[in-house]
Design a protein around this motif. Sequence first.
Motif, PDB file in Angstrom:
ATOM      1  N   VAL A 101       0.849  -1.185   0.000  1.00 54.20           N
ATOM      2  CA  VAL A 101       0.000   0.000   0.000  1.00 54.20           C
ATOM      3  C   VAL A 101       0.886   1.237   0.000  1.00 54.20           C
ATOM      4  O   VAL A 101       1.907   1.279   0.701  1.00 54.20           O
ATOM      5  N   GLY A 102       0.497   2.236  -0.790  1.00 50.83           N
ATOM      6  CA  GLY A 102       1.193   3.519  -0.785  1.00 50.83           C
ATOM      7  C   GLY A 102       0.204   4.636  -0.485  1.00 50.83           C
ATOM      8  O   GLY A 102      -0.876   4.686  -1.077  1.00 50.83           O
ATOM      9  N   ILE A 103       0.549   5.521   0.457  1.00 54.41           N
ATOM     10  CA  ILE A 103      -0.306   6.647   0.824  1.00 54.41           C
ATOM     11  C   ILE A 103       0.290   7.927   0.248  1.00 54.41           C
ATOM     12  O   ILE A 103       1.431   8.284   0.531  1.00 54.41           O
ATOM     13  N   LEU A 104      -0.488   8.620  -0.584  1.00 52.80           N
ATOM     14  CA  LEU A 104      -0.089   9.894  -1.156  1.00 52.80           C
ATOM     15  C   LEU A 104      -0.804  10.997  -0.384  1.00 52.80           C
ATOM     16  O   LEU A 104      -2.032  11.100  -0.424  1.00 52.80           O
ATOM     17  N   SER A 105      -0.048  11.819   0.335  1.00 55.05           N
ATOM     18  CA  SER A 105      -0.632  12.891   1.137  1.00 55.05           C
ATOM     19  C   SER A 105      -0.325  14.225   0.465  1.00 55.05           C
ATOM     20  O   SER A 105       0.813  14.678   0.462  1.00 55.05           O
ATOM     21  N   TYR A 106      -1.362  14.855  -0.096  1.00 53.14           N
ATOM     22  CA  TYR A 106      -1.173  16.121  -0.791  1.00 53.14           C
ATOM     23  C   TYR A 106      -2.538  16.770  -1.026  1.00 53.14           C
ATOM     24  O   TYR A 106      -3.588  16.152  -0.816  1.00 53.14           O
ATOM     25  N   GLY A 107      -2.512  18.036  -1.446  1.00 53.17           N
ATOM     26  CA  GLY A 107      -3.728  18.751  -1.795  1.00 53.17           C
ATOM     27  C   GLY A 107      -3.568  19.404  -3.147  1.00 53.17           C
ATOM     28  O   GLY A 107      -2.608  19.137  -3.871  1.00 53.17           O
ATOM     29  N   GLU A 108      -4.484  20.283  -3.488  1.00 50.08           N
ATOM     30  CA  GLU A 108      -4.398  20.959  -4.775  1.00 50.08           C
ATOM     31  C   GLU A 108      -3.099  21.742  -4.826  1.00 50.08           C
ATOM     32  O   GLU A 108      -2.761  22.490  -3.909  1.00 50.08           O
ATOM     33  N   ASN A 109      -2.341  21.548  -5.901  1.00 53.51           N
ATOM     34  CA  ASN A 109      -1.028  22.175  -5.981  1.00 53.51           C
ATOM     35  C   ASN A 109      -0.596  22.359  -7.413  1.00 53.51           C
ATOM     36  O   ASN A 109      -1.154  21.733  -8.332  1.00 53.51           O
ATOM     37  N   SER A 110       0.380  23.215  -7.601  1.00 55.79           N
ATOM     38  CA  SER A 110       0.945  23.419  -8.936  1.00 55.79           C
ATOM     39  C   SER A 110       2.348  22.850  -9.036  1.00 55.79           C
ATOM     40  O   SER A 110       3.080  23.125  -9.968  1.00 55.79           O
ATOM     41  N   TYR A 111       2.754  22.052  -8.026  1.00 63.07           N
ATOM     42  CA  TYR A 111       4.082  21.441  -8.044  1.00 63.07           C
ATOM     43  C   TYR A 111       4.132  20.202  -8.930  1.00 63.07           C
ATOM     44  O   TYR A 111       5.199  19.669  -9.217  1.00 63.07           O
ATOM     45  N   GLY A 112       2.960  19.723  -9.321  1.00 67.10           N
ATOM     46  CA  GLY A 112       2.926  18.459 -10.058  1.00 67.10           C
ATOM     47  C   GLY A 112       2.944  17.254  -9.148  1.00 67.10           C
ATOM     48  O   GLY A 112       3.281  16.147  -9.568  1.00 67.10           O
ATOM     49  N   HIS A 113       2.557  17.444  -7.869  1.00 66.80           N
ATOM     50  CA  HIS A 113       2.478  16.318  -6.929  1.00 66.80           C
ATOM     51  C   HIS A 113       1.115  15.630  -7.054  1.00 66.80           C
ATOM     52  O   HIS A 113       0.100  16.302  -7.057  1.00 66.80           O
ATOM     53  N   PRO A 114       1.111  14.325  -7.167  1.00 67.87           N
ATOM     54  CA  PRO A 114       2.261  13.415  -7.246  1.00 67.87           C
ATOM     55  C   PRO A 114       2.788  13.320  -8.673  1.00 67.87           C
ATOM     56  O   PRO A 114       2.032  13.424  -9.634  1.00 67.87           O
ATOM     57  N   ASP A 115       4.074  13.081  -8.787  1.00 66.87           N
ATOM     58  CA  ASP A 115       4.712  12.963 -10.090  1.00 66.87           C
ATOM     59  C   ASP A 115       4.233  11.690 -10.797  1.00 66.87           C
ATOM     60  O   ASP A 115       4.170  10.627 -10.190  1.00 66.87           O
ATOM     61  N   SER A 116       3.904  11.799 -12.071  1.00 67.63           N
ATOM     62  CA  SER A 116       3.345  10.661 -12.805  1.00 67.63           C
ATOM     63  C   SER A 116       4.321   9.490 -12.876  1.00 67.63           C
ATOM     64  O   SER A 116       3.906   8.323 -12.842  1.00 67.63           O
ATOM     65  N   GLU A 117       5.621   9.780 -12.954  1.00 69.70           N
ATOM     66  CA  GLU A 117       6.599   8.692 -13.007  1.00 69.70           C
ATOM     67  C   GLU A 117       6.625   7.917 -11.690  1.00 69.70           C
ATOM     68  O   GLU A 117       6.766   6.696 -11.677  1.00 69.70           O
ATOM     69  N   ALA A 173       4.863  -1.803  -9.564  1.00 71.35           N
ATOM     70  CA  ALA A 173       5.297  -2.686  -8.471  1.00 71.35           C
ATOM     71  C   ALA A 173       4.098  -3.305  -7.745  1.00 71.35           C
ATOM     72  O   ALA A 173       4.263  -3.878  -6.660  1.00 71.35           O
ATOM     73  N   ASP A 174       2.901  -3.174  -8.353  1.00 70.64           N
ATOM     74  CA  ASP A 174       1.666  -3.752  -7.789  1.00 70.64           C
ATOM     75  C   ASP A 174       1.309  -3.161  -6.431  1.00 70.64           C
ATOM     76  O   ASP A 174       0.814  -3.857  -5.535  1.00 70.64           O
ATOM     77  N   VAL A 175       1.562  -1.867  -6.283  1.00 68.92           N
ATOM     78  CA  VAL A 175       1.218  -1.173  -5.037  1.00 68.92           C
ATOM     79  C   VAL A 175      -0.171  -0.552  -5.186  1.00 68.92           C
ATOM     80  O   VAL A 175      -0.448   0.126  -6.177  1.00 68.92           O
ATOM     81  N   ASP A 176      -1.031  -0.782  -4.202  1.00 69.60           N
ATOM     82  CA  ASP A 176      -2.333  -0.118  -4.154  1.00 69.60           C
ATOM     83  C   ASP A 176      -2.131   1.279  -3.592  1.00 69.60           C
ATOM     84  O   ASP A 176      -1.677   1.439  -2.456  1.00 69.60           O
ATOM     85  N   LEU A 177      -2.461   2.297  -4.385  1.00 62.13           N
ATOM     86  CA  LEU A 177      -2.254   3.678  -3.957  1.00 62.13           C
ATOM     87  C   LEU A 177      -3.553   4.284  -3.427  1.00 62.13           C
ATOM     88  O   LEU A 177      -4.640   3.995  -3.930  1.00 62.13           O
ATOM     89  N   TYR A 178      -3.393   5.138  -2.399  1.00 66.03           N
ATOM     90  CA  TYR A 178      -4.515   5.869  -1.824  1.00 66.03           C
ATOM     91  C   TYR A 178      -4.112   7.328  -1.702  1.00 66.03           C
ATOM     92  O   TYR A 178      -2.968   7.636  -1.341  1.00 66.03           O
ATOM     93  N   SER A 179      -5.029   8.237  -2.006  1.00 67.73           N
ATOM     94  CA  SER A 179      -4.718   9.661  -2.053  1.00 67.73           C
ATOM     95  C   SER A 179      -5.608  10.433  -1.087  1.00 67.73           C
ATOM     96  O   SER A 179      -6.828  10.309  -1.117  1.00 67.73           O
ATOM     97  N   THR A 180      -4.984  11.262  -0.217  1.00 65.76           N
ATOM     98  CA  THR A 180      -5.785  12.095   0.680  1.00 65.76           C
ATOM     99  C   THR A 180      -6.542  13.163  -0.100  1.00 65.76           C
ATOM    100  O   THR A 180      -7.644  13.555   0.288  1.00 65.76           O
ATOM    101  N   CYS A 181      -5.957  13.634  -1.211  1.00 68.36           N
ATOM    102  CA  CYS A 181      -6.634  14.649  -2.012  1.00 68.36           C
ATOM    103  C   CYS A 181      -7.869  14.056  -2.677  1.00 68.36           C
ATOM    104  O   CYS A 181      -8.885  14.716  -2.826  1.00 68.36           O
ATOM    105  N   ASP A 182      -7.782  12.794  -3.037  1.00 68.83           N
ATOM    106  CA  ASP A 182      -8.892  12.111  -3.706  1.00 68.83           C
ATOM    107  C   ASP A 182      -9.923  11.600  -2.709  1.00 68.83           C
ATOM    108  O   ASP A 182     -11.127  11.681  -2.940  1.00 68.83           O
ATOM    109  N   GLU A 183      -9.457  11.083  -1.565  1.00 68.96           N
ATOM    110  CA  GLU A 183     -10.340  10.395  -0.617  1.00 68.96           C
ATOM    111  C   GLU A 183     -10.584  11.154   0.676  1.00 68.96           C
ATOM    112  O   GLU A 183     -11.483  10.819   1.437  1.00 68.96           O
ATOM    113  N   GLY A 184      -9.747  12.149   0.980  1.00 67.44           N
ATOM    114  CA  GLY A 184      -9.835  12.777   2.293  1.00 67.44           C
ATOM    115  C   GLY A 184      -9.044  11.971   3.314  1.00 67.44           C
ATOM    116  O   GLY A 184      -8.025  11.363   2.977  1.00 67.44           O
TER     117      GLY A 184
END
Length: 538
Positions: A402-418, A426-437
């Motif tokens: 599992v990978g946790i992405l913690s970020y909000g609306e930004n112009s930095y390009g977070h998270p980077d697509s690469e 790598a078969d990691v299930d990703l979760y996003s605070t910006c997407d899910e809270g």
Amino acid sequence: MRNWMTFLAAFLLVTALTTQPAQAEDAFRDLDQTPWAKEEITYLSNEGIINGYGNGYFGPRDPITRAQAAMMLVNDLYPNAEAQEDPGFHDLSSDSIYYNAIAVAAQKGLVSGYPDGTYKPDAYIKRNEAAFLIDRAYNVKRNYGENVFFSDLGDNWSTGAIKDLASQGIINGYTDGTFRPDQSINRAEFSVVLSYTVNKNLRPLDDMTVHFIDVGQGDSTLLETPSGQTILIDGGRKSAGEEVVDYLASAGIDTIDLMVATHPDADHIGGLIDVLETMDVKQVLDSGKEHTTDTYMDYLDLIDEKDIPFDTAYEGEVLSYEDMSMKVMNSKESSSDNNESSIVLKVTHGEVDFLLTGDATVENEEEMLPAYNVEAEILKVGHHGASTSTSDEFVDEVQPEVGILSYGENSYGHPDSEVVNRLWEADVDLYSTCDEGDITITSTGNNYDVSASIFDGSDPCIAEQDNGDNDGENPGLINVNTASYEELQEVSGIGTTIAGNIIDYRETYGDFQTYEELLNVSYIGEATLEEIKPQITL
């Protein structure tokens, strides 16, 4: 926790029909009848504490007798002892295969007979009797921090023993709040209870909850340990402080046992100021990296004002709590870069590991790989998913599920697509605070559950890179034309001096019309402008 009746089963495992302990995993053919007790039965068998029937069977569902219980206790506590005298039980023959074990057990005070002079070796043991025998044999100490209540227990000869074992997680009752003391137990049930008594590491762990709080473009993680302690790691920007406090309050938390500031950037420590002002914080762990912003100074002033113990994290140190631990894998107070100073913590709860990386860089990752075991089931993806963290080599070694992405609306390009694609590959299930809270992960020590939907890449939170022509309303950026002195210092690269110079320039010449106009502000050069530009708007 498994039913305490498992404890009784372990007692009965020893029978007169076997002369040597069997390796349960290989020898017992019937353990699939009670798969929940297989590990414990195997452990006791391999330790020579219990045996099977000599025909390849263990009989996990068979009831356990008083004779078998005595033999199991003696096998563990006095394996080589010989009886010094006849115990004097009328119904125990000296020819019995249980004679020596019962005699030794009586001699050592582990068991006793009945007023009529009998032992009743073939009588089956009840749940309360099993608890009493174990408690007396092993002198289990009650954990008075645990509230133990069973609706069907009175104040009698077995109540204290039952509460002793229950308070230590050795036995438990039923979902309806009863203990059922007069109910018999089988060999598998007893085996589990005995194994939990003999080896504390086999006891099931209480749950640990990890909250990844949605603080917009920033980080904030709350750990609720199995023993009830609270650890808050970062608090997002200063503007997120009230939200963090509200989140903690809604979870019933008014005390933070340990506050961790991974590094002094505003999007990590800003929200901690509200927490320090409104809650009882017992201790602070800091990277030691100093900064010049008002946000950082306010953070330090509050810690000093409230006389909160302040410690610096050192690489390699382990912070141990009941049923979980945290190892520091990176922390640099002398680094020239704030992100490189980030405290990295590996949190271990049984078989489940969380790797919390702050904004640690690829260079930090390269240093950690040969020094530590970074393998973890859950990875808090470094630096909000930026390309400056989470290298191929690091992902290969961590092997996260599992990978946790913690970020909000930004112009930095977070998270980077690469980075996102690297983790997906790598078969990691990703979760996003910006997407899910807010995202909560509950660990049992063996498994974990994520309370969120998997991130599919459709992300509303990545804004277009600001070119100076927008309306300045992007909530993820600091508007240099309207920001206060304190707000300006939330921008990495703007300290107290530059913040004051920006305000002086604004008051003299009016609003900034272009980013390049910032070069007219004292102490802002090309390098500083490039650093602050992704964090600001006009």
